[in-house]
Design an enzyme around this catalytic site. Structure first.
Site, mmCIF file in Angstrom:
data_model
loop_
_atom_site.group_PDB
_atom_site.id
_atom_site.type_symbol
_atom_site.label_atom_id
_atom_site.label_comp_id
_atom_site.label_asym_id
_atom_site.label_seq_id
_atom_site.Cartn_x
_atom_site.Cartn_y
_atom_site.Cartn_z
ATOM 1 N N LYS A 241 -12.373 -52.895 39.860
ATOM 2 C CA LYS A 241 -13.789 -53.030 39.324
ATOM 3 C C LYS A 241 -14.583 -52.696 40.775
ATOM 4 O O LYS A 241 -14.472 -53.171 41.796
ATOM 5 C CB LYS A 241 -13.951 -54.273 38.698
ATOM 6 N N ARG A 315 -4.808 -57.417 27.155
ATOM 7 C CA ARG A 315 -4.112 -57.204 26.026
ATOM 8 C C ARG A 315 -2.604 -57.312 26.364
ATOM 9 O O ARG A 315 -1.769 -57.329 25.419
ATOM 10 C CB ARG A 315 -4.409 -55.679 25.433
#
Length: 461
Positions: A241, A315
């Site tokens: 990120k 996820r």
């Protein structure tokens, strides 16, 4: 009873709080004695929502508080507006003279507005208390406040003090409080017990990944399983990120914290369910052991997953946990996660989207979201988007091709791991207040738990 609340029948001296609005102000002003009326006029008090006025007694003490709300028919009214009071008034014990828009939510907001995160810095604290209004259930209000405070504390704690082991400690403490069974599968044991996606995401970190499993309640009662994403810090992995995206990633375990808060509310109430709480607790770190783009892993369910992006790790850990939950065919699997930035683009930070195939559950949750002032919005599980998750080398990719519909495709990815449960619910939360609002201080927030609690209580008692 939470310390902020005084039960009815207490003997403490209370300071009256009167709610006014643009429609009621003139009549109420005329009812004031001349001294108080003159003071209100001299102070320039106007009945604009959020304005307050401290009324003095003849001896200089505090005689009462005026607090302005929106008019009752104002569609933009904030049912938590009275939560600002706990920060505005001086130390003391207060009571509502007249009813705000919703007495229960006003009392709840008053208490939630008292929250302070004091683990690392001492803060000046004043003691404010509220007499429980009307027929408000103080015990239920207390378990809600305690749950929200628990979630806020866990989320606000930085990752150096809230890694997977510390999150497990918090889960064990909660389980012990309610007499629940807890088990944790740690490190390479995740591979032995078939949780390969949880292991892959967390294996690069110095602190071992784990799956925390809490079980409580009568096994003959309806089975409800709560799953919370417990990514204690998310660097993004090798798809790292940027600085701005990493700053608040201590909150990436917000789903786990929220589900622990909800579990507390349900267990403390003695809800007639067999409750299970699953928390895959990991750090998405970078090292030589980090999982890589284009790696392929076989999930617990048997589906092979190609890694299109290592920053879509939440996820993955949820998929193995959902599969485990699904194996016992529960009445409901509900997962909660700080999953996608796409959800924020669609609905902002205050309104989490939720996904389910169960229309009855969706209607009940939407209704409770409104009645509990815990905003949620149903989004579609748009099946044509399933093809965006196609992989040329595996059963599914963990990210969609293209740049659109990211929250929907994430939900569709998770939906693939549900087969036997009677109902499934996914909530994509933000778990953070960007700015302070009444009853909602800046920082960690427990979103969606109160609405889901109301649904489960109405169903199971």
């Amino acid at each position: 009873m939470h310390p902020v609340f005084l039960p009815r029948g207490h003997t403490a001296t209370t300071i009256p709080v009167t709610f006014v609005n643009a429609a009621t102000w003139q009549e109420f002003r005329e009812s004031l004695d001349s001294r108080a009326r003159t003071f209100a006029d001299a102070a320039g008090f106007e009945p604009k929502a959020g304005r307050h006025l401290l009324l003095p007694a003849a001896d200089g003490a505090l005689a009462g508080v005026l607090f302005a709300l929106e008019s009752g028919d104002d569609p933009s009214k904030d049912l938590f507006r009275p939560g600002a009071l706990s920060g505005l008034v001086p130390a003391g014990t207060y009571r509502f003279v007249n009813a705000p828009h919703d007495s229960k939510l006003a009392a709840l907001a008053f208490a939630l507005g008292c929250y302070r995160f004091t683990r690392y810095r001492k803060q000046d604290e004043k003691e404010v208390k509220l007499e429980l209004p009307g027929n408000v259930d103080g015990e239920d209000l207390t378990r809600t406040v305690d749950g929200v405070f628990l979630a806020r504390d866990l989320i606000n704690t930085p990752a150096n003090d809230m890694g997977p082991p510390e999150l497990e400690d918090a889960a064990r403490t909660l389980a012990g409080r309610h007499g629940a069974f807890v088990r944790s599968i740690v490190g390479d044991d995740l591979l032995k017990e078939s949780f390969p996606l949880v292991h892959a995401v967390g294996r690069a970190a110095a602190r071992a990944p784990r799956l925390i499993d809490i079980i409580w309640g009568d096994p003959n009662h309806p089975k409800v399983t709560l799953i919370g994403k417990g990514v204690c810090f998310d660097t993004g992995g090798l798809d790292i990120k940027p600085e701005s995206g990493m700053l608040n990633m201590k909150k990436d375990m917000g789903g786990a914290a929220t589900m622990l808060a909800l579990a507390h509310m349900l267990m403390d109430r003695g809800t007639k369910i067999r409750l299970r709480v699953l928390i895959p607790a990991v750090e998405n770190a970078i090292s030589g052991a980090a999982f890589r783009p284009r790696d392929v892993y076989r999930s617990r369910k048997g589906l092979t997953v190609e890694i299109g992006n290592t920053d879509a790790e939440g996820r993955l850990v949820l998929a193995d946990a959902i599969t485990l939950a699904d194996e016992e065919q529960p009445d409901l699997i509900a997962d909660m996660a700080t999953l996608t930035g796409a959800a924020r683009v669609a609905l902002g930070t205050d309104i989490p989207p939720f996904y389910t195939d169960d229309d009855e559950l969706a209607a009940a949750l939407a209704g409770c979201a409104t009645s509990e002032n815990d905003p949620l919005w149903r989004m579609p599980l748009w099946r044509p988007y399933d093809q965006l998750l196609d992989s040329k080398v595996a059963d599914v990719n963990n990210v969609a091709s293209g740049n659109f519909g990211g929250s929907i495709t994430a939900a569709l990815f998770l939906r693939r791991f549900v087969a036997a449960a009677k109902a499934w619910l996914h909530v994509d939360i933000f778990a953070w207040n960007q700015t302070a609002k009444p009853g909602r201080p800046e920082g960690a927030e427990c979103q969606a738990a109160r609405a889901l609690y109301a649904v489960l209580v109405s169903r199971y008692g």
